[in-house]
Scaffold this motif. Structure first.
Motif, PDB file in Angstrom:
ATOM      1  N   GLY A 117       0.998  -1.255  -0.307  1.00 44.89           N
ATOM      2  CA  GLY A 117      -0.120   0.298   0.347  1.00 44.89           C
ATOM      3  C   GLY A 117       1.013   1.142  -0.157  1.00 44.89           C
ATOM      4  N   TRP A 118       1.761   1.141   0.644  1.00 52.79           N
ATOM      5  CA  TRP A 118       2.790   2.587   1.120  1.00 52.79           C
ATOM      6  C   TRP A 118       3.875   2.529  -0.506  1.00 52.79           C
ATOM      7  N   LEU A 119       3.787   1.158  -0.972  1.00 51.57           N
ATOM      8  CA  LEU A 119       4.698   1.549  -1.901  1.00 51.57           C
ATOM      9  C   LEU A 119       3.925   2.203  -3.603  1.00 51.57           C
ATOM     10  N   ASP A 120       2.408   2.225  -3.268  1.00 48.70           N
ATOM     11  CA  ASP A 120       1.807   2.825  -4.351  1.00 48.70           C
ATOM     12  C   ASP A 120       1.267   3.647  -3.899  1.00 48.70           C
ATOM     13  N   LEU A 121       1.430   3.991  -2.953  1.00 48.06           N
ATOM     14  CA  LEU A 121       1.862   6.059  -2.581  1.00 48.06           C
ATOM     15  C   LEU A 121       2.666   6.428  -3.359  1.00 48.06           C
ATOM     16  N   GLN A 122       3.979   5.888  -2.771  1.00 43.95           N
ATOM     17  CA  GLN A 122       5.101   5.999  -3.404  1.00 43.95           C
ATOM     18  C   GLN A 122       5.268   6.187  -4.929  1.00 43.95           C
ATOM     19  N   ALA A 123       4.485   5.701  -5.129  1.00 47.30           N
ATOM     20  CA  ALA A 123       4.493   5.797  -6.281  1.00 47.30           C
ATOM     21  C   ALA A 123       3.896   6.865  -7.347  1.00 47.30           C
ATOM     22  N   HIS A 124       3.369   7.489  -6.329  1.00 51.49           N
ATOM     23  CA  HIS A 124       2.599   8.685  -6.835  1.00 51.49           C
ATOM     24  C   HIS A 124       3.006   9.898  -6.051  1.00 51.49           C
ATOM     25  N   ALA A 125       4.136   9.286  -5.674  1.00 49.96           N
ATOM     26  CA  ALA A 125       5.289  10.978  -5.230  1.00 49.96           C
ATOM     27  C   ALA A 125       4.492  11.585  -4.178  1.00 49.96           C
ATOM     28  N   ILE A 126       3.887  10.769  -3.084  1.00 46.50           N
ATOM     29  CA  ILE A 126       2.874  11.739  -1.697  1.00 46.50           C
ATOM     30  C   ILE A 126       3.406  12.001  -1.049  1.00 46.50           C
ATOM     31  N   THR A 127       3.227  13.292  -0.738  1.00 48.87           N
ATOM     32  CA  THR A 127       3.697  14.061   0.840  1.00 48.87           C
ATOM     33  C   THR A 127       2.734  15.097   1.247  1.00 48.87           C
ATOM     34  N   ALA A 128       3.285  15.737   1.964  1.00 43.15           N
ATOM     35  CA  ALA A 128       2.221  15.871   3.258  1.00 43.15           C
ATOM     36  C   ALA A 128       1.759  17.076   2.855  1.00 43.15           C
ATOM     37  N   GLU A 129       1.598  17.143   1.413  1.00 38.73           N
ATOM     38  CA  GLU A 129       0.410  18.261   1.059  1.00 38.73           C
ATOM     39  C   GLU A 129      -1.172  16.952   0.903  1.00 38.73           C
ATOM     40  N   ASP A 130      -0.456  16.353   0.366  1.00 36.63           N
ATOM     41  CA  ASP A 130      -1.719  15.187   0.426  1.00 36.63           C
ATOM     42  C   ASP A 130      -2.472  14.623   1.163  1.00 36.63           C
ATOM     43  N   VAL A 131      -4.017  13.912   0.762  1.00 36.37           N
ATOM     44  CA  VAL A 131      -4.780  13.381   2.147  1.00 36.37           C
ATOM     45  C   VAL A 131      -4.782  11.691   1.549  1.00 36.37           C
ATOM     46  N   VAL A 132      -4.909  10.780   2.549  1.00 36.38           N
ATOM     47  CA  VAL A 132      -5.612   9.922   1.974  1.00 36.38           C
ATOM     48  C   VAL A 132      -6.569   9.191   2.904  1.00 36.38           C
ATOM     49  N   ILE A 133      -7.077   8.321   2.494  1.00 38.95           N
ATOM     50  CA  ILE A 133      -8.186   8.034   2.635  1.00 38.95           C
ATOM     51  C   ILE A 133      -7.957   6.546   2.765  1.00 38.95           C
ATOM     52  N   GLY A 134      -8.478   6.007   3.489  1.00 39.18           N
ATOM     53  CA  GLY A 134      -8.495   3.944   3.898  1.00 39.18           C
ATOM     54  C   GLY A 134      -9.523   3.884   3.831  1.00 39.18           C
ATOM     55  N   ILE A 135     -10.431   3.128   2.490  1.00 36.36           N
ATOM     56  CA  ILE A 135     -11.662   2.326   2.843  1.00 36.36           C
ATOM     57  C   ILE A 135     -11.741   0.944   3.187  1.00 36.36           C
ATOM     58  N   ALA A 136     -12.219   0.578   3.802  1.00 37.91           N
ATOM     59  CA  ALA A 136     -12.532  -1.080   4.270  1.00 37.91           C
ATOM     60  C   ALA A 136     -13.960  -1.141   5.409  1.00 37.91           C
TER      61      ALA A 136
END
Length: 269
Positions: A117-136
């Motif tokens: 999951g973290w690798l998939d987010l890193q592929a988008h060059a995620i930064t502290a400017e972004d927001v991540v919502i986990g859905i489960a």
């Protein structure tokens, strides 16, 4: 104490002996409970949406991350933002465990990875400017929980949409949303009420966010992409009404400027 109400036995039994009319009636009865459960979560949804708007106004992005049905719902909501609101495809991104193949076909054990999951987010060059919502729905999916925990370590705002109270996912999220819909009509089939609840919450979050970002005027989608004849006609009618001009003139403006907002702006100049 954490308890998976989404896995509790259905209130109904011997489903195979029910007539179609009876099956549909009972499913509909259960579905009616979903909006009421969402209503109880409105304060949580509001807090998460405020956090998203704040980040996106500063140039950040919104990510949905999930597995199975939950992941697919995130991908659907993200994919509908560009045509509906005219925003770049990278503004709202849906990530699903197992990659795009998993949108159509289940990828075995993809949701069990605590690193991907973290690798998939890193592929988008995620930064502290972004927001991540986990859905489960369960709130226990390792792929999602681990991704949010890594986001927290990197000072990235996290939210979640789950359907069990006090789940590990909700504990991991800074802005949890918990919609408790109870047991499913078919025991454990969280694509049903839980999936409906997640879809409703996603609709609310993305729609309210885009309105706050100025992507709607009055009650109209003035930035929608005019990507087919139906939408072109809708844009022309919207413009004709807004400017009080003939439809054929509105059609010329749309053809020249590309969408309703640009047409209004240039017509008034």
């Amino acid at each position: 104490m954490f308890k998976k109400t989404t896995e509790e036995d259905s209130k109904y039994n011997h489903l195979e002996h029910m007539a179609v009319k009876e099956l549909l009636y009972h499913i509909n009865t259960e579905d009616k409970r979903v909006p009421l459960a969402v209503e109880k979560a409105l304060p949580q949804i509001e807090a998460l949406t405020h956090a998203i708007v704040q980040k996106l106004k500063k140039g950040g992005r919104l990510f949905y991350i999930g597995a199975g049905t939950s992941g697919r719902l995130g991908v659907v909501d993200a994919s509908e933002c560009p045509p509906t609101f005219g925003v770049p495809a990278e503004l709202v991104v849906g990530i699903i465990a197992g990659g795009d193949l998993a949108i159509r076909k289940a990828v075995e054990f993809a949701e069990d990875s605590k690193t991907q999951g973290w690798l998939d987010l890193q592929a988008h060059a995620i930064t502290a400017e972004d927001v991540v919502i986990g859905i489960a729905a369960s709130g226990t999916t390792p792929y999602v929980i681990a991704a949010l925990e890594k986001c927290n370590e990197n000072n990235i705002h996290t939210g979640c949409i789950s359907c069990n109270k006090n789940s590990p996912l909700a504990i991991a999220a800074r802005f949890p949303v918990e919609v408790i819909v109870g047991s499913e009509f078919i025991t454990g089939s969280s694509r049903m009420k839980a999936g409906t609840a997640q879809k409703l919450v996603l609709n609310m979050i993305s729609t309210a966010t885009m309105i706050q970002l100025g992507k709607v005027k009055g009650n109209k989608m003035v930035d929608m992409q005019l990507s087919n004849n139906k939408l072109i006609a809708r844009g022309q009618e919207m413009l004709a009404k807004e400017l009080n001009i003939p439809l054929d003139q509105a059609a010329l403006l749309i053809a020249k400027y590309g969408n309703v907002r640009n047409s209004v702006k240039n017509y008034k100049q």
